[in-house]
Design an enzyme around this catalytic site. Structure first.
Site, mmCIF file in Angstrom:
data_model
loop_
_atom_site.group_PDB
_atom_site.id
_atom_site.type_symbol
_atom_site.label_atom_id
_atom_site.label_comp_id
_atom_site.label_asym_id
_atom_site.label_seq_id
_atom_site.Cartn_x
_atom_site.Cartn_y
_atom_site.Cartn_z
ATOM 1 N N TYR A 41 22.934 -34.723 20.369
ATOM 2 C CA TYR A 41 23.010 -33.277 20.578
ATOM 3 C C TYR A 41 24.457 -32.826 20.792
ATOM 4 O O TYR A 41 24.920 -31.839 20.207
ATOM 5 C CB TYR A 41 22.148 -32.923 21.783
ATOM 6 C CG TYR A 41 21.987 -31.452 22.078
ATOM 7 C CD1 TYR A 41 21.149 -30.655 21.305
ATOM 8 C CD2 TYR A 41 22.639 -30.865 23.157
ATOM 9 C CE1 TYR A 41 20.971 -29.308 21.594
ATOM 10 C CE2 TYR A 41 22.470 -29.530 23.464
ATOM 11 C CZ TYR A 41 21.637 -28.752 22.678
ATOM 12 O OH TYR A 41 21.471 -27.415 22.969
ATOM 13 N N LYS A 59 26.573 -30.254 18.461
ATOM 14 C CA LYS A 59 27.003 -28.966 19.015
ATOM 15 C C LYS A 59 28.514 -28.788 18.967
ATOM 16 O O LYS A 59 29.009 -27.686 18.691
ATOM 17 C CB LYS A 59 26.484 -28.819 20.450
ATOM 18 C CG LYS A 59 24.978 -28.574 20.528
ATOM 19 C CD LYS A 59 24.576 -27.375 19.695
ATOM 20 C CE LYS A 59 23.178 -26.884 20.001
ATOM 21 N NZ LYS A 59 22.799 -25.747 19.134
#
Length: 303
Positions: free
Chosen positions: A164, A168
């Site tokens: 993640y 991001k």
């Protein structure tokens, strides 16, 4: 009084808008007069399954309040279909809010390829596909606004979120480059790193705090960044709970050694404190500024 932030002549695509932050964004854009394409595949927070009802419910909310919206149930990895849906429904695209996301949290030593690949596909490839499909239309009309959704997990790291965090922070790298490429066509590109009480963060945030982190407290910043009034581009903003702040890179002034004679690992060790000293730190805004200290060092030791 500041000029009202309105979108009467604008078409806005919001991905992952069936709930949480995306829903809040879509509702506020519609309230401000935008025609909104509400995209949501309707899958789980881990990227499994599909259900059209999530996007349909948000569209019904918007229409019940007198707004204009259409539902889209495509995966963001089919960005061309999604953008074409907006063109068919409304005839144009002005704003893209890349919000869709999933979680596959695991510590790195337990992570498998499926956990890594799916997070990459939804966050990075999905945002790329939607934005890439919209980009020619934004260029042709000499106007556009693009918002990417980054995360503090990418900026600062977070246990169990290597996939993640990678995705991001990667989106912020995309933000910076598209901001440079888009400016000549009045396409401004920014990123947010939001904290909101949504189904993706439920259980990760203490309940008493979760209740105060309403997604609606993030959306005003998104809507402003997407407006004609806002001339910011390449920015990264942390936002949540009614607080907003801009993030920038900081770099030490570093140490310059003689490139003609070369230097050793021991020389690096001897200068380590200076290399890591942030007193009088620099804040490069682009690649040219980032090269400033290196070029000065080369000039100092020029042949």
């Amino acid at each position: 009084m500041n000029e009202p932030v309105r979108f009467e002549d604008k078409v806005v695509i919001v991905t992952g808008a069936g709930g949480g932050l995306g829903r809040a964004h879509a509702l506020l854009f519609a309230k401000q007069g935008a025609r909104v394409l509400v995209n949501d595949l309707g899958g789980s927070t881990q990227g499994e399954g599909a259900n059209a009802s999530a996007a349909d419910r948000v569209v019904a909310e918007i229409r019940a309040a007198g707004g204009t919206a259409e539902a889209n149930h495509d995966s963001v990895t089919d960005g061309d279909k999604l953008v074409q849906n907006a063109l068919d429904a409304f005839g144009r695209v002005d704003v893209v809010v890349n919000n869709a996301g999933i979680l596959r949290d695991k510590s790195f030593h337990k992570m498998d390829d499926a956990d890594w690949d799916l997070v990459y596909r939804v966050h990075v490839e999905g945002a790329y596909k939607v934005t890439r499909a919209a980009w020619p239309h934004l260029r042709e009309q000499n106007y556009g606004r693009v918002i990417f959704t980054a995360s503090t997990s990418g900026i600062y790291g977070n246990f169990g979120q290597s996939n993640y965090g990678m995705a991001k922070l990667g989106l912020y790298g995309l933000t910076r480059t598209l901001a440079i490429e888009g400016r000549k066509n009045n396409i401004l590109v920014n990123a947010i790193a939001p904290t909101g009480g949504t189904r993706m963060t439920e259980g990760l945030i203490p309940p008493q705090v979760f209740e105060q982190l309403k997604p609606e407290l993030v959306s005003p910043l998104v809507v402003y960044l997407a407006s004609e009034q806002c001339q910011e581009t390449s920015g990264l903003f942390e936002v949540g709970g009614g607080w907003m702040g801009k993030v920038r890179w900081e770099r030490s002034l570093g140490a310059g050694l003689d490139p003609r004679e070369g230097f050793s690992p021991e020389d690096v060790a001897a200068h380590w404190q200076q290399i890591c000293d942030f007193e009088g730190a620099a804040h490069p805004q682009d690649n040219i500024e980032a090269l400033k200290e290196m070029m000065a060092n080369l000039q100092k030791y020029s042949l």
